[in-house]
Design a protein around this motif. Structure first.
Motif, PDB file in Angstrom:
ATOM      1  N   ARG A 114      34.325 -29.163  25.158  1.00 14.80           N
ATOM      2  CA  ARG A 114      33.707 -28.233  24.223  1.00 14.80           C
ATOM      3  C   ARG A 114      32.417 -28.813  23.663  1.00 14.80           C
ATOM      4  NH1 ARG A 114      35.804 -28.067  19.834  1.00 14.80           N
ATOM      5  NH2 ARG A 114      37.181 -29.885  19.969  1.00 14.80           N
ATOM      6  N   VAL A 115      31.488 -27.916  23.347  1.00 14.06           N
ATOM      7  CA  VAL A 115      30.266 -28.294  22.646  1.00 14.06           C
ATOM      8  C   VAL A 115      30.497 -28.030  21.164  1.00 14.06           C
ATOM      9  CG1 VAL A 115      27.794 -27.922  22.401  1.00 14.06           C
ATOM     10  CG2 VAL A 115      28.886 -27.599  24.630  1.00 14.06           C
ATOM     11  N   THR A 116      30.384 -29.074  20.327  1.00 10.07           N
ATOM     12  CA  THR A 116      30.551 -28.919  18.891  1.00 10.07           C
ATOM     13  C   THR A 116      29.195 -29.041  18.210  1.00 10.07           C
ATOM     14  OG1 THR A 116      30.858 -31.264  18.334  1.00 10.07           O
ATOM     15  CG2 THR A 116      32.787 -30.050  19.147  1.00 10.07           C
ATOM     16  N   GLY A 117      29.187 -28.923  16.897  1.00 11.67           N
ATOM     17  CA  GLY A 117      27.924 -29.004  16.184  1.00 11.67           C
ATOM     18  C   GLY A 117      27.265 -30.368  16.259  1.00 11.67           C
ATOM     19  N   LYS A 118      28.075 -31.440  16.433  1.00  8.52           N
ATOM     20  CA  LYS A 118      27.530 -32.784  16.395  1.00  8.52           C
ATOM     21  C   LYS A 118      27.704 -33.571  17.690  1.00  8.52           C
ATOM     22  CE  LYS A 118      28.166 -33.387  11.395  1.00  8.52           C
ATOM     23  NZ  LYS A 118      28.780 -34.234  10.335  1.00  8.52           N
ATOM     24  N   SER A 119      28.487 -33.048  18.628  1.00  7.92           N
ATOM     25  CA  SER A 119      28.762 -33.861  19.811  1.00  7.92           C
ATOM     26  C   SER A 119      29.295 -33.004  20.945  1.00  7.92           C
ATOM     27  CB  SER A 119      29.791 -34.949  19.478  1.00  7.92           C
ATOM     28  OG  SER A 119      31.038 -34.363  19.156  1.00  7.92           O
ATOM     29  N   PHE A 120      29.613 -33.689  22.054  1.00  6.14           N
ATOM     30  CA  PHE A 120      30.304 -33.090  23.186  1.00  6.14           C
ATOM     31  C   PHE A 120      31.726 -33.641  23.176  1.00  6.14           C
ATOM     32  CE2 PHE A 120      25.845 -33.062  24.129  1.00  6.14           C
ATOM     33  CZ  PHE A 120      25.643 -31.787  24.634  1.00  6.14           C
ATOM     34  N   ALA A 121      32.702 -32.770  23.032  1.00  4.12           N
ATOM     35  CA  ALA A 121      34.094 -33.193  22.908  1.00  4.12           C
ATOM     36  C   ALA A 121      34.797 -33.062  24.253  1.00  4.12           C
ATOM     37  CB  ALA A 121      34.808 -32.347  21.860  1.00  4.12           C
ATOM     38  N   PRO A 122      35.080 -34.172  24.928  1.00  2.66           N
ATOM     39  CA  PRO A 122      35.727 -34.095  26.252  1.00  2.66           C
ATOM     40  C   PRO A 122      37.167 -33.639  26.153  1.00  2.66           C
ATOM     41  CG  PRO A 122      35.656 -36.367  25.504  1.00  2.66           C
ATOM     42  CD  PRO A 122      34.870 -35.562  24.502  1.00  2.66           C
ATOM     43  N   GLU A 123      37.614 -32.947  27.194  1.00  6.17           N
ATOM     44  CA  GLU A 123      39.016 -32.548  27.308  1.00  6.17           C
ATOM     45  C   GLU A 123      39.646 -33.098  28.587  1.00  6.17           C
ATOM     46  OE1 GLU A 123      38.727 -28.326  24.836  1.00  6.17           O
ATOM     47  OE2 GLU A 123      38.788 -28.307  27.027  1.00  6.17           O
ATOM     48  N   SER A 124      38.864 -33.144  29.669  1.00  3.48           N
ATOM     49  CA  SER A 124      39.379 -33.633  30.950  1.00  3.48           C
ATOM     50  C   SER A 124      38.311 -34.460  31.649  1.00  3.48           C
ATOM     51  CB  SER A 124      39.797 -32.459  31.839  1.00  3.48           C
ATOM     52  OG  SER A 124      40.215 -32.913  33.114  1.00  3.48           O
ATOM     53  N   TYR A 125      38.656 -35.692  32.012  1.00  2.00           N
ATOM     54  CA  TYR A 125      37.728 -36.610  32.686  1.00  2.00           C
ATOM     55  C   TYR A 125      38.380 -37.129  33.957  1.00  2.00           C
ATOM     56  CZ  TYR A 125      35.501 -41.078  33.794  1.00  2.00           C
ATOM     57  OH  TYR A 125      34.905 -42.123  34.453  1.00  2.00           O
ATOM     58  N   GLY A 126      37.596 -37.244  35.026  1.00  2.00           N
ATOM     59  CA  GLY A 126      38.115 -37.776  36.272  1.00  2.00           C
ATOM     60  C   GLY A 126      37.102 -38.618  37.011  1.00  2.00           C
ATOM     61  N   LEU A 127      37.585 -39.618  37.716  1.00  5.34           N
ATOM     62  CA  LEU A 127      36.747 -40.509  38.514  1.00  5.34           C
ATOM     63  C   LEU A 127      37.471 -40.805  39.813  1.00  5.34           C
ATOM     64  CD1 LEU A 127      34.348 -42.526  38.865  1.00  5.34           C
ATOM     65  CD2 LEU A 127      35.770 -44.210  37.694  1.00  5.34           C
ATOM     66  N   ASP A 128      36.739 -40.753  40.937  1.00  4.02           N
ATOM     67  CA  ASP A 128      37.316 -41.028  42.253  1.00  4.02           C
ATOM     68  C   ASP A 128      36.239 -41.693  43.088  1.00  4.02           C
ATOM     69  OD1 ASP A 128      38.442 -41.077  44.771  1.00  4.02           O
ATOM     70  OD2 ASP A 128      39.183 -39.021  44.710  1.00  4.02           O
ATOM     71  N   TYR A 129      36.403 -42.972  43.402  1.00  3.48           N
ATOM     72  CA  TYR A 129      35.398 -43.638  44.227  1.00  3.48           C
ATOM     73  C   TYR A 129      36.028 -44.644  45.180  1.00  3.48           C
ATOM     74  CZ  TYR A 129      35.345 -47.851  41.206  1.00  3.48           C
ATOM     75  OH  TYR A 129      35.678 -48.983  40.513  1.00  3.48           O
ATOM     76  N   ALA A 130      35.320 -44.891  46.256  1.00  2.00           N
ATOM     77  CA  ALA A 130      35.807 -45.802  47.286  1.00  2.00           C
ATOM     78  C   ALA A 130      34.698 -46.745  47.699  1.00  2.00           C
ATOM     79  CB  ALA A 130      36.299 -45.020  48.505  1.00  2.00           C
ATOM     80  N   SER A 131      35.075 -47.956  48.030  1.00  2.00           N
ATOM     81  CA  SER A 131      34.140 -48.953  48.533  1.00  2.00           C
ATOM     82  C   SER A 131      34.794 -49.648  49.715  1.00  2.00           C
ATOM     83  CB  SER A 131      33.794 -49.963  47.433  1.00  2.00           C
ATOM     84  OG  SER A 131      32.834 -50.895  47.893  1.00  2.00           O
TER      85      SER A 131
END
Length: 262
Positions: A85-102
């Protein structure tokens, strides 16, 4: 920590979020920002990120891959994303994901947030038999935190306030505090943006989820990183356009090369 690991960690943990939201006066817009990564001036990677603002919602999706000299050393690729969500003072995360390979190794992370608190987290592969020097993440350290993508999207109309903060990151594995302090201003220019950038010196303080005996982390914690923030898509949101991270083989730089709005 090898230069390849540092590239992955910093590019996804720090520079990957370098995308600013579009003009909120329209129903929906997408900002696409391209990045290049280099060690001592030699190209080793590239990244592309799309940020979408749609009313009171936002999302960021990005891709990272080795390029140039980096492709000769390692086959690296990854994706990262966040929504919330976008709030008055910040960006409030709800779902985060990361997927990487080396090469033949792969890492995945999924984190859910509510009101700045972590409500669920899973990583792969899971840590097995931690060393005695391993410092775990405490439940109390998972309140009032941000993910590594939206965490560096700083919502403020005062450029002088950008560096007056500590960013409490959590990515599913580790809790890190990034402590920012002012280092002046610079001019920054690329296709799609030309204007001032606020320069912050940044130090890293490990909080939990790390090996206290790690030589790479201990080295990085003693260094000063520099990140430049600029309002590339709207005046009240500052995002990274340039970062310089010291390594034992020379400086790793991450630089925005173009930005476009649709």
């Amino acid at each position: 920590m090898t230069p390849r690991q540092l590239l992955l960690g910093v590019a996804i943990l720090a520079s990957a979020h370098a995308v600013g939201p579009a003009d909120a006066t329209t129903d929906r817009q997408t900002v696409t920002t391209q990045y290049g990564m280099a060690v001592v001036g030699l190209k080793i990677g590239k990244a592309s990120f799309d940020t979408v603002i749609d009313g009171g919602r936002f999302s960021v999706k990005g891709t990272l891959s080795s390029a140039g000299l980096g492709s000769l050393v390692s086959d690296t690729a990854g994706t990262s994303r966040v929504s919330g969500r976008v709030t008055g003072k910040s960006f409030a995360p709800e779902s985060y994901g990361l997927d990487y390979a080396s090469d033949d190794k792969r890492w995945k992370s999924e984190v859910a947030f509510s009101g700045g608190r972590v409500t669920a987290a899973s990583v792969s592969p899971k840590r097995e038999k931690p060393k005695p020097s391993y410092v775990p993440v405490k439940r109390s350290q998972l309140a009032a935190v941000v993910d590594p993508l939206s965490g560096l999207m700083i919502k403020t109309s005062d450029a002088a306030s950008v560096c007056k903060r500590t960013l409490p990151f959590y990515d599913g594995w580790s809790r890190l505090d990034l402590r920012l302090s002012s280092a002046g201003t610079r001019q920054y220019s690329m296709p799609g943006y030309a204007g001032p950038a606020t320069v912050c010196n940044v130090t890293i303080r490990p909080v939990g989820g790390y090996d206290a005996s790690s030589k790479g982390l201990n080295y990085l914690a003693k260094q000063t990183i520099q990140i430049w923030f600029a309002p590339i898509a709207r005046e009240d949101v500052f995002v990274p356009v340039y970062a310089r991270i010291p390594t034992k083989v020379g400086s790793l730089t991450l630089q925005a090369t173009s930005v476009s709005v649709k």
